[in-house]
Design a protein around this motif. Structure first.
Motif, mmCIF file in Angstrom:
data_model
loop_
_atom_site.group_PDB
_atom_site.id
_atom_site.type_symbol
_atom_site.label_atom_id
_atom_site.label_comp_id
_atom_site.label_asym_id
_atom_site.label_seq_id
_atom_site.Cartn_x
_atom_site.Cartn_y
_atom_site.Cartn_z
ATOM 1 N N MET A 121 0.821 -1.207 0.000
ATOM 2 C CA MET A 121 0.000 0.000 0.000
ATOM 3 C C MET A 121 0.857 1.261 0.000
ATOM 4 O O MET A 121 0.495 2.266 -0.619
ATOM 5 C CB MET A 121 -0.942 0.006 1.208
ATOM 6 N N LEU A 122 2.007 1.234 0.675
ATOM 7 C CA LEU A 122 2.902 2.393 0.662
ATOM 8 C C LEU A 122 3.399 2.672 -0.756
ATOM 9 O O LEU A 122 3.486 3.833 -1.182
ATOM 10 C CB LEU A 122 4.095 2.156 1.605
ATOM 11 N N ARG A 123 3.686 1.613 -1.498
ATOM 12 C CA ARG A 123 4.137 1.779 -2.878
ATOM 13 C C ARG A 123 3.018 2.326 -3.760
ATOM 14 O O ARG A 123 3.243 3.186 -4.606
ATOM 15 C CB ARG A 123 4.648 0.441 -3.429
ATOM 16 N N ILE A 124 1.819 1.799 -3.554
ATOM 17 C CA ILE A 124 0.678 2.272 -4.343
ATOM 18 C C ILE A 124 0.398 3.740 -4.036
ATOM 19 O O ILE A 124 0.178 4.557 -4.941
ATOM 20 C CB ILE A 124 -0.561 1.411 -4.062
ATOM 21 N N GLU A 125 0.406 4.096 -2.735
ATOM 22 C CA GLU A 125 0.149 5.485 -2.342
ATOM 23 C C GLU A 125 1.223 6.422 -2.878
ATOM 24 O O GLU A 125 0.927 7.577 -3.228
ATOM 25 C CB GLU A 125 0.059 5.573 -0.813
ATOM 26 N N LYS A 126 2.451 5.961 -2.946
ATOM 27 C CA LYS A 126 3.535 6.783 -3.501
ATOM 28 C C LYS A 126 3.276 7.083 -4.970
ATOM 29 O O LYS A 126 3.497 8.204 -5.439
ATOM 30 C CB LYS A 126 4.873 6.055 -3.335
ATOM 31 N N ARG A 127 2.790 6.080 -5.712
ATOM 32 C CA ARG A 127 2.469 6.294 -7.122
ATOM 33 C C ARG A 127 1.233 7.177 -7.283
ATOM 34 O O ARG A 127 1.123 7.933 -8.255
ATOM 35 C CB ARG A 127 2.220 4.940 -7.811
ATOM 36 N N MET A 128 0.302 7.102 -6.339
ATOM 37 C CA MET A 128 -0.889 7.953 -6.402
ATOM 38 C C MET A 128 -0.523 9.428 -6.260
ATOM 39 O O MET A 128 -1.189 10.295 -6.835
ATOM 40 C CB MET A 128 -1.882 7.537 -5.314
ATOM 41 N N LYS A 129 0.522 9.716 -5.508
ATOM 42 C CA LYS A 129 0.932 11.104 -5.295
ATOM 43 C C LYS A 129 1.418 11.763 -6.579
ATOM 44 O O LYS A 129 1.425 12.991 -6.672
ATOM 45 C CB LYS A 129 2.021 11.169 -4.222
ATOM 46 N N VAL A 130 1.832 10.957 -7.554
ATOM 47 C CA VAL A 130 2.271 11.519 -8.840
ATOM 48 C C VAL A 130 1.186 11.315 -9.910
ATOM 49 O O VAL A 130 1.470 11.335 -11.101
ATOM 50 C CB VAL A 130 3.610 10.894 -9.289
ATOM 51 N N ASN A 131 -0.045 11.100 -9.429
ATOM 52 C CA ASN A 131 -1.215 10.962 -10.323
ATOM 53 C C ASN A 131 -1.069 9.820 -11.324
ATOM 54 O O ASN A 131 -1.396 9.956 -12.500
ATOM 55 C CB ASN A 131 -1.474 12.275 -11.070
ATOM 56 N N ASP A 132 -0.611 8.676 -10.842
ATOM 57 C CA ASP A 132 -0.539 7.481 -11.671
ATOM 58 C C ASP A 132 -1.925 6.828 -11.691
ATOM 59 O O ASP A 132 -2.391 6.342 -10.660
ATOM 60 C CB ASP A 132 0.497 6.510 -11.095
ATOM 61 N N PRO A 133 -2.616 6.813 -12.836
ATOM 62 C CA PRO A 133 -3.978 6.248 -12.867
ATOM 63 C C PRO A 133 -4.008 4.767 -12.501
ATOM 64 O O PRO A 133 -4.978 4.299 -11.892
ATOM 65 C CB PRO A 133 -4.425 6.475 -14.314
ATOM 66 N N LEU A 134 -2.957 4.035 -12.846
ATOM 67 C CA LEU A 134 -2.916 2.620 -12.498
ATOM 68 C C LEU A 134 -2.864 2.421 -10.990
ATOM 69 O O LEU A 134 -3.420 1.457 -10.458
ATOM 70 C CB LEU A 134 -1.707 1.951 -13.156
ATOM 71 N N ALA A 135 -2.185 3.332 -10.288
ATOM 72 C CA ALA A 135 -2.113 3.240 -8.829
ATOM 73 C C ALA A 135 -3.488 3.463 -8.212
ATOM 74 O O ALA A 135 -3.891 2.746 -7.287
ATOM 75 C CB ALA A 135 -1.113 4.256 -8.294
ATOM 76 N N TYR A 136 -4.234 4.458 -8.717
ATOM 77 C CA TYR A 136 -5.600 4.689 -8.220
ATOM 78 C C TYR A 136 -6.482 3.481 -8.504
ATOM 79 O O TYR A 136 -7.291 3.066 -7.656
ATOM 80 C CB TYR A 136 -6.193 5.935 -8.877
ATOM 81 N N TYR A 137 -6.331 2.915 -9.695
ATOM 82 C CA TYR A 137 -7.118 1.734 -10.070
ATOM 83 C C TYR A 137 -6.771 0.541 -9.179
ATOM 84 O O TYR A 137 -7.661 -0.183 -8.713
ATOM 85 C CB TYR A 137 -6.850 1.401 -11.534
#
Length: 252
Positions: A121-137
């Motif tokens: 989840m920390l990795r996913i949240e890190k990618r969400m901070k740069v607006n990675d749509p795959l991370a949000y998905y």
């Protein structure tokens, strides 16, 4: 208790309002689109540079770097590591000298594979901070099924998929379409569900041919998922499929 219910209703209304705003936008987009137009070019694997069958089908979404690689490159990296470790185990048994085993790493950035749900989840949240749509998905899938999070939260899942759709991810449109198909959180509306599936088909490549043919493929996929979910519900088991079962956004 009344205050909690009011706060919960306000949260639901806020998410639904965002989704309805997106719904109006995609319906306007559909009015000016050609469903018989050729689909966009297929996404290429960043390692072998070969086109992938679908945007996230037969592919792996790496939470560490946000890259989507083909399943062949992912499995080849695992094969190399497992073969090397097997040879080292044999050498260790033969000589009695302890060997250092190779750890599984990302096929692209070589980061070690996450070993806990907190790290994932920390990795996913890190990618969400740069607006990675795959991370949000991917985060939406986790909250939908209760994976890597303390408990499932369908409202949070819808909100995350809405953000992924805003960033243009085709699979997120398909998921929201399924919400409208089932009447989950939002009001059941087959026409709106079809609009979302149409946008998903237009933006993604689920197979050869025209966008209209791709739409039929998306619809068939979602209908099959609904049938499997209904079967599981009758059996008293979970009704939501994981990414590993759907082939969307797989992460091992």
């Amino acid at each position: 208790r009344a205050a909690d219910k009011a706060a919960e209703k306000a949260a639901v209304d806020a998410v639904v309002a965002k989704v309805e705003e997106l719904t109006l936008r995609i319906k306007n987009e559909l009015d000016t689109s050609d469903l018989f137009a050729p689909p966009p070019p297929k996404q290429e694997c960043p390692i072998c540079f070969l086109p992938m069958i679908g945007t996230l089908q037969d592919a792996m979404n790496m939470a560490c770097c946000g890259k989507v690689i083909c399943y062949g490159c992912f499995q080849e990296k695992r094969r190399v590591i497992h073969t090397a470790n097997f040879e080292r185990e044999e050498e260790e048994e033969r000589t009695g000298i302890e060997e250092i085993m190779m750890k599984e790493t990302c096929s692209f950035c070589r980061a070690p594979v996450s070993t806990s749900r907190e790290e994932m989840m920390l990795r996913i949240e890190k990618r969400m901070k740069v607006n990675d749509p795959l991370a949000y998905y991917q985060a939406g899938g986790c909250y939908q099924d209760g994976r890597h999070v303390p408990q499932a939260d369908v409202l949070k899942a819808l909100e995350l998929n809405h953000r992924a759709a805003e960033l243009g991810l085709p699979e997120a449109f398909a998921v929201i379409g399924l919400y409208y198909e089932r009447g989950t959180i939002v009001k059941k509306d087959p026409a709106t569900a079809r609009s979302y599936l149409s946008i998903a088909a237009m933006k993604a490549v689920f197979g050869p041919g025209t966008i209209l043919e791709a739409l039929s493929t998306v619809k068939a996929i979602l209908l099959s998922l609904s049938a499997i979910g209904a079967c599981r519900q009758r059996q008293g088991t979970r009704t939501h499929l994981t990414d590993s079962e759907t082939g969307w956004g797989k992460e091992k």
